[in-house]
Design a protein around this motif. Structure first.
Motif, short mmCIF file in Angstrom:
data_model
loop_
_atom_site.label_atom_id
_atom_site.label_comp_id
_atom_site.label_asym_id
_atom_site.label_seq_id
_atom_site.Cartn_x
_atom_site.Cartn_y
_atom_site.Cartn_z
N HIS A 232 0.56 -66.54 48.03
CA HIS A 232 1.76 -67.10 48.66
C HIS A 232 1.95 -66.60 50.09
CE1 HIS A 232 3.22 -69.41 45.38
NE2 HIS A 232 3.63 -68.42 44.61
N ALA A 233 0.86 -66.43 50.81
CA ALA A 233 0.95 -65.91 52.18
C ALA A 233 1.89 -66.72 53.06
CB ALA A 233 -0.45 -65.87 52.81
N TYR A 234 1.92 -68.03 52.86
CA TYR A 234 2.70 -68.92 53.73
C TYR A 234 3.97 -69.45 53.06
CZ TYR A 234 -1.67 -68.79 56.33
OH TYR A 234 -2.78 -68.35 57.01
N PHE A 235 4.37 -68.87 51.94
CA PHE A 235 5.53 -69.36 51.20
C PHE A 235 6.82 -68.75 51.74
CE2 PHE A 235 7.72 -69.95 46.88
CZ PHE A 235 7.93 -71.31 47.10
N TRP A 236 7.10 -69.11 53.00
CA TRP A 236 8.29 -68.64 53.70
C TRP A 236 8.98 -69.82 54.38
CZ3 TRP A 236 9.54 -64.00 52.16
CH2 TRP A 236 8.54 -63.11 51.76
N PRO A 237 10.29 -69.74 54.64
CA PRO A 237 11.05 -70.92 55.11
C PRO A 237 10.62 -71.49 56.44
CG PRO A 237 12.54 -69.21 54.27
CD PRO A 237 11.18 -68.59 54.34
N HIS A 238 9.91 -70.73 57.27
CA HIS A 238 9.48 -71.29 58.55
C HIS A 238 8.22 -72.14 58.42
CE1 HIS A 238 8.19 -67.12 58.09
NE2 HIS A 238 7.10 -67.36 58.81
N PHE A 239 7.52 -72.04 57.30
CA PHE A 239 6.33 -72.85 57.09
C PHE A 239 6.54 -73.99 56.09
CE2 PHE A 239 4.03 -68.75 58.23
CZ PHE A 239 3.68 -69.18 59.50
N THR A 240 7.43 -73.78 55.15
CA THR A 240 7.62 -74.78 54.09
C THR A 240 9.03 -74.71 53.53
OG1 THR A 240 6.79 -75.57 51.95
CG2 THR A 240 6.83 -73.20 52.30
N PRO A 241 9.60 -75.84 53.11
CA PRO A 241 10.85 -75.75 52.35
C PRO A 241 10.62 -74.94 51.07
CG PRO A 241 10.41 -78.02 53.04
CD PRO A 241 9.17 -77.23 53.33
N ILE A 242 11.61 -74.16 50.67
CA ILE A 242 11.51 -73.36 49.46
C ILE A 242 12.24 -74.10 48.33
CG2 ILE A 242 11.94 -71.12 48.40
CD1 ILE A 242 10.01 -70.97 50.77
N PRO A 243 11.51 -74.80 47.46
CA PRO A 243 12.17 -75.60 46.41
C PRO A 243 12.73 -74.75 45.29
CG PRO A 243 9.79 -75.75 46.18
CD PRO A 243 10.05 -74.96 47.44
N GLY A 244 12.27 -73.53 45.15
CA GLY A 244 12.72 -72.64 44.09
C GLY A 244 11.83 -71.42 44.04
N PRO A 245 12.21 -70.41 43.28
CA PRO A 245 11.42 -69.18 43.21
C PRO A 245 10.13 -69.37 42.42
CG PRO A 245 13.27 -69.05 41.69
CD PRO A 245 13.44 -70.33 42.46
N SER A 246 9.06 -68.80 42.93
CA SER A 246 7.78 -68.81 42.22
C SER A 246 7.89 -67.82 41.06
CB SER A 246 6.66 -68.40 43.16
OG SER A 246 5.40 -68.50 42.54
N ASP A 247 7.37 -68.22 39.91
CA ASP A 247 7.49 -67.39 38.71
C ASP A 247 6.16 -67.40 37.97
OD1 ASP A 247 8.44 -65.90 36.60
OD2 ASP A 247 9.44 -67.59 35.60
N HIS A 248 5.16 -66.73 38.56
CA HIS A 248 3.82 -66.73 38.00
C HIS A 248 3.40 -65.32 37.62
CE1 HIS A 248 3.35 -70.94 39.01
NE2 HIS A 248 3.78 -70.68 40.24
N ASP A 249 2.32 -65.24 36.86
CA ASP A 249 1.88 -63.95 36.33
C ASP A 249 1.45 -62.98 37.42
OD1 ASP A 249 2.39 -64.91 33.83
OD2 ASP A 249 0.30 -65.31 33.31
N LEU A 250 0.82 -63.51 38.48
CA LEU A 250 0.33 -62.66 39.56
C LEU A 250 0.48 -63.40 40.88
CD1 LEU A 250 -2.93 -60.49 39.38
CD2 LEU A 250 -1.86 -61.19 41.51
N MET A 251 1.35 -62.87 41.74
CA MET A 251 1.64 -63.50 43.03
C MET A 251 1.38 -62.49 44.14
SD MET A 251 5.25 -65.35 41.93
CE MET A 251 5.97 -63.83 41.30
N ILE A 252 0.79 -62.97 45.23
CA ILE A 252 0.45 -62.09 46.35
C ILE A 252 1.12 -62.59 47.63
CG2 ILE A 252 -1.42 -61.21 47.80
CD1 ILE A 252 -3.21 -61.26 45.34
N PHE A 253 1.75 -61.67 48.35
CA PHE A 253 2.41 -61.97 49.63
C PHE A 253 1.86 -61.03 50.70
CE2 PHE A 253 5.26 -63.43 46.36
CZ PHE A 253 5.84 -64.58 46.87
#
Length: 448
Positions: A249-270
């Protein structure tokens, strides 16, 4: 009594301000005065807005000198090279530098020579609990990941955590290694790291869709990389196979994409680099559900590096405190407006072309802003539409534009990625070269 209770916060604030002022008057600076003077002196060096001087940077005649951005040269970076190539290859997020220059007082730190000399903190861990708290708070504000009840591990950027995640999820049976998959176009690092480490426990299996059509997953161990938003095209992605998955989820921030909801996965990397622009700090974090997986990832980091630099963690903490000020609005609005402007200008150019096209963007509701917005991806995924232009990178390079060829992402070379997150100087040069290139289609040459 109720009136007194209402006044109590105000009284406390006044007393606190008086106390802070009194401490400030009593405190005389010692070691930090010299360090601050050195930092201020270097920051004051004029590079004409087209470069920067650094304490640990280039030195001439015993003094720090300007390090110029691409296309600029001279002792003060004031000379523009008229034949300069627009280098849009790397994902260096310098576009956020102006924000941090505006917030320099709140984001700066001084580190004494004796600071955190031990491998570990006082609680015998290698991770700052205060920094972990602020990362939880950041995700709560942005609403892009569920962190409550999850484990967290710090890494040297997201790059180290990607490999740590593979180590934790891969098969321990070397006679049947895990197949590492990603969907084309995918981030080259997934294949590059897998091949480089040459582990007996995992091997790269290529494209997810192709692999699925040729194999049965019933008796085979598979780990899928999902980049969302995707690098290079910016699309929000989901798992194809639904098994063991690493969400990047390197680019999962509001300046790159709309945030439709929180990610809820087993392993997430920022990663900090695409959040705040501090790629050089080399800091990332993983959010993990399963305790066994968490302990394996933590063990990998411990064996590889004995934890993350304490100086790095201190600086990240300082930066995140600025990021979450006023619920993150100052940083994210600055970054979003910058990216929106770049996409508006880019679309204006490509709308005049039939030879080149860029990816379609679709509006989506953003919970962070509570409104529907278009994505503003970090990269333009350019396609050469003419049949004879089967090497789009070469076509662009002939017009003094350097991108990253589609083959780097295991896609066709009819595609090329152009970075939109470099400095303003880099972007202006890219716009100039693209304008010149597209104008040739109409038999005229425009210059910026």
């Amino acid at each position: 009594m109720s009136e007194l209770i209402k006044c109590t916060p105000l009284i406390f604030d006044v007393l606190q301000q008086y106390k802070n002022q009194e401490i400030s008057q009593q405190l005389s600076l010692s070691w930090s005065e010299k360090a601050a003077a050195e930092a201020e002196a270097v920051a004051a060096i004029s590079c004409s807005g087209h470069g920067r001087a650094f304490l640990e940077g280039l030195i001439y005649d015993g003094q720090p000198v300007c390090e110029c951005y691409d296309c600029y040269e001279g002792p003060h970076c004031s000379e523009l090279s008229p034949e300069c190539v627009a280098d849009a290859d790397s994902g260096d997020p310098i576009f956020l530098e102006p924000f941090w220059m505006q917030n320099v007082a709140d984001s700066s730190i001084l580190i004494p020579g004796w600071h955190r000399m031990s491998y570990r903190y006082d609680d015998y861990t290698t991770m700052s609990t205060e920094l972990e708290y602020y990362i939880h708070k950041l995700h709560s504000i942005v609403g892009n990941a569920i962190t409550e009840g999850r484990y967290m591990v710090f890494g040297v950027g997201s790059s180290q955590l990607l490999t740590a995640a593979l180590y934790a999820l891969s098969s321990e049976n070397s006679s049947s290694p895990s197949n590492i998959l990603a969907t084309i176009p995918y981030y080259p690092m997934y294949k590059g790291q897998t091949v480089l480490f040459n582990s007996e426990n995992f091997e790269f299996g290529g494209d997810t869709n192709s692999w699925q059509s040729n194999n049965s997953t019933n008796n085979m161990d598979v780990i899928e990389f999902v980049t969302s938003p995707n690098n290079p095209d910016g699309e929000l992605k989901k798992s194809v196979l639904g098994g063991k998955t690493i969400y990047d989820h390197a680019y999962f921030w509001p300046h790159f994409t709309p945030i439709p909801g929180p990610s809820d996965h087993d392993l997430m990397i920022f990663t900090l680099s695409k959040l705040s622009g501090h790629a050089g700090v080399r800091f990332g974090w993983a959010i993990i559900k399963d305790k066994d997986v968490y302990e394996k990832v933590l063990n990998y980091i411990s064996v590889a590096d004995m934890g993350i630099s304490k100086d790095t963690q201190l600086r990240v903490l300082k930066l995140l405190k600025v990021v979450i000020e006023k619920d993150g609005k100052p940083l994210f609005e600055f970054a979003y407006n910058k990216m929106k402007d770049r996409w508006d200008r880019l679309n204006s150019i490509f709308s005049k072309s039939t030879r080149f096209s860029i990816q379609k963007r679709h509006p989506l509701h953003c919970n962070f802003y509570n409104e529907t917005r278009l994505p503003s991806p970090a990269y333009a995924w350019v396609k050469c539409e003419k049949e004879e232009d089967d090497d789009c990178g070469a076509v662009l390079e002939a017009s003094k534009i350097i991108g990253r060829s589609g083959s780097a992402f295991s896609a066709k070379n009819r595609y090329t990625r152009l970075s939109l997150i470099k400095s303003q100087d880099d972007f202006e040069m890219l716009i100039q070269r693209l304008t010149e290139l597209v104008s040739l289609e109409n038999g005229t040459v425009e210059t910026m």
